[in-house]
Design an enzyme around this catalytic site. Structure first.
Site, PDB file in Angstrom:
ATOM      1  N   ARG A 287      27.418  27.198 -20.624  1.00 51.71           N
ATOM      2  CA  ARG A 287      28.387  28.098 -21.248  1.00 51.71           C
ATOM      3  C   ARG A 287      29.248  28.842 -20.225  1.00 51.71           C
ATOM      4  NH1 ARG A 287      27.523  30.281 -26.368  1.00 51.71           N
ATOM      5  NH2 ARG A 287      25.307  29.828 -26.163  1.00 51.71           N
ATOM      6  N   ARG A 323      29.901  27.400 -34.214  1.00 47.50           N
ATOM      7  CA  ARG A 323      29.208  28.625 -33.789  1.00 47.50           C
ATOM      8  C   ARG A 323      29.252  29.747 -34.843  1.00 47.50           C
ATOM      9  NH1 ARG A 323      30.520  31.479 -29.995  1.00 47.50           N
ATOM     10  NH2 ARG A 323      28.424  32.073 -29.376  1.00 47.50           N
ATOM     11  N   CYS A 353      34.139  21.886 -47.852  1.00 45.90           N
ATOM     12  CA  CYS A 353      33.555  22.397 -49.091  1.00 45.90           C
ATOM     13  C   CYS A 353      32.211  23.069 -48.854  1.00 45.90           C
ATOM     14  CB  CYS A 353      33.434  21.258 -50.098  1.00 45.90           C
ATOM     15  SG  CYS A 353      35.047  20.561 -50.452  1.00 45.90           S
TER      16      CYS A 353
HETATM   17  C1  LIG Z   1      21.197  24.574 -22.863  1.00 46.24           C
HETATM   18  C2  LIG Z   1      20.481  24.576 -21.571  1.00 46.24           C
HETATM   19  C3  LIG Z   1      21.098  25.080 -20.426  1.00 46.24           C
HETATM   20  C4  LIG Z   1      22.469  25.716 -20.435  1.00 46.24           C
HETATM   21  O1  LIG Z   1      22.490  26.934 -21.090  1.00 46.24           O
HETATM   22  P1  LIG Z   1      23.826  27.837 -21.081  1.00 46.24           P
HETATM   23  O2  LIG Z   1      23.466  29.007 -21.877  1.00 46.24           O
HETATM   24  O3  LIG Z   1      24.890  27.010 -21.708  1.00 46.24           O
HETATM   25  O4  LIG Z   1      24.125  28.154 -19.661  1.00 46.24           O
HETATM   26  C5  LIG Z   1      20.415  24.999 -19.234  1.00 46.24           C
HETATM   27  N1  LIG Z   1      19.171  24.463 -19.170  1.00 46.24           N
HETATM   28  C6  LIG Z   1      18.545  23.972 -20.264  1.00 46.24           C
HETATM   29  C7  LIG Z   1      17.201  23.387 -20.133  1.00 46.24           C
HETATM   30  C8  LIG Z   1      19.173  24.005 -21.496  1.00 46.24           C
HETATM   31  O5  LIG Z   1      18.552  23.534 -22.574  1.00 46.24           O
END
Ligand SMILES: *Cc1c(COP(=O)(O)O)cnc(C)c1O
Length: 426
Positions: A287, A323, A353
């Site tokens: 993210r 989201r 829908c």
């Molecule tokens: C989803 C995930 C991430 C990334 O998480 P962010 O919040 O997008 O930074 C990193 N490591 C693992 C194991 C994940 O499942």
């Protein structure tokens, strides 16, 4: 002329009353590529990666972009060229990294449900390590590796039982979550692993959740992980790296998450205080690399005055950006060209829908049918979570660099919707 707040000035800004992605007006992108489309700023992606990379200075580190946040091979390729490795959670993601030209020796493989087939694929491709999440998984990896005459590099994903103080669906480091090995069982598991001929212990790992906006959960998790590293050292099990996962939050509305520099500083300070100054650090950000490097552009189809509410019905929907529906998340919604005039309060909704098909509620907007809106912070968990629900072709993805733009995923055509389906002949 009103100006609208944007979460990332690197990639997106208003100039002379129009929203730009880098040097391209967003309305031009809407005309050229159609709507809905995801638009990514190359500069914003590169800046986010370099902020992480630079924060480590000379400390040995690996930044592994978490592919599930946005898995387009164009995005993976950009990051691979900057030196990024990749955190994957499926065989499909491994093949995406390969298709993008990523370095498979910089891949770590997380996830509770790796199948024998996926384990074999990862061993054949020579990934950096498996982040294992249970004793049965360790046994399965050892068995598959032995059958292929290979030695599997592993780290144990520890569940440190800390509260990430985020949405329950994106909290992963508490006892009742399905992720990771129970804290108290970790050292025992390492001892078992270290004794297996087809297993090589290389690291330790944790990932406590996503959209974390405070430093304290990270600090708590790190202290608990370092306690285990102490115990492993006493048992004669050395580690090559320590992986703190992803999870750093971003600003969607008014959150003030720690900066990447503060986050990395915290990790390095704790390491140093505990005498692990030379241990390589791995991070798995998703993210915080891509969320604010992307927007979803959409056109207003219709302005519908309901009994108690006004609805701005747009051509993007929950199948494009889930989201709001999944997490009741707030996403910024801004006009590509703000109009002068009185605003009204709208719920911004898609054509699907389902009453859950909304993108924003109670937004002050001055709009007309045909106007282009941008939903901000859509780079992460947008396209990657999209679906064809209601037989809606998936959106296009476009990368912008300076004054140029390029399609990195074509909009699906109607016939793509039933590709692989068959009329029965029985
Ligand atoms: C989803 C995930 C991430 C990334 O998480 P962010 O919040 O997008 O930074 C990193 N490591 C693992 C194991 C994940 O499942």
């Amino acid at each position: 002329m009103t100006s609208f707040w944007l979460p990332d000035e690197t990639g997106f800004s208003y100039r002379n009353g129009a929203l730009f992605c880098e040097d391209v007006p967003v309305t031009e992108l809407a005309d050229k590529y159609g709507t809905p489309s995801f638009i990514y700023s190359r500069k914003a992606i590169e800046t986010a990666f370099r902020d992480y990379d630079g924060a480590f200075g000379s400390h040995p580190h690996h930044i592994l972009y978490s592919v599930k946040a946005c898995s387009n091979i164009g995005i993976i390729s950009l990051l691979a060229k900057l030196g990024s490795g990749f955190d994957i959670v499926s065989g499909g993601e491994l093949l995406r990294v390969e298709a993008a030209g990523g370095d498979l020796s910089k891949v770590v493989y997380s996830g509770v449900g790796k199948t024998d087939k996926e384990i074999a694929l990862a061993l054949e491709k020579g990934i950096h390590c498996f982040n294992i999440e249970s004793v049965p998984e360790l046994n399965d990896i050892a068995r598959v590796a032995a059958s292929l005459g290979k030695v599997a590099p592993i780290a144990v994903r520890v569940n440190p039982n800390v509260d990430a103080k985020t949405h329950p669906y994106i909290s992963t480091g508490l006892k009742n979550n399905k992720f990771g090995v129970a804290y108290e069982k970790t050292v025992e598991l390492y001892k078992q692993a270290a004794a297996m001929p087809s297993i090589r212990v290389v690291g330790i790992d944790c990932h406590i959740g996503s959209q974390i906006t405070e430093l304290s959960p990270f600090a708590d998790a790190e202290e608990k992980i370092l306690d285990i590293v102490d115990q492993l050292a006493a048992e004669g099990i050395p580690l090559e790296h320590i992986d703190f996962g992803g999870g750093l939050g971003v600003c969607y509305k008014d959150e003030v998450p720690p900066s990447k520099r503060e986050f990395v500083r915290l990790i390095l300070d704790h390491l140093e205080a505990r005498g692990y100054k030379h241990l390589a650090v791995t991070l798995e950000p998703g993210r915080s690399i891509i969320a604010n490097a992307g927007i979803l552009i959409t056109r207003v189809i219709r302005d519908k005055t309901g009994e108690t509410k006004n609805f701005a019905i747009v051509d993007a929907a929950m199948n494009d950006m889930g989201r709001p529906m999944f997490y009741e998340a707030w996403m910024g919604i801004v006009p590509a060209v703000p109009r002068d005039g009185a605003t009204r309060t709208y719920d911004v909704v898609g054509p699907i829908c389902e009453s859950g098909d909304w993108l924003g509620r109670d937004r002050e907007l001055c709009i007309e049918p045909g106007d282009v809106l941008a939903i901000t912070s859509c780079g992460a968990y947008g396209m990657a979570m999209s679906s064809n629900y209601n037989s809606r072709p998936r959106a296009a993805e476009v990368l912008v660099s300076g004054s140029t733009s390029q399609v990195i995923r074509e909009r699906e055509k109607p016939e793509d919707l039933w590709r692989g389906e068959h009329l029965p002949t029985l």
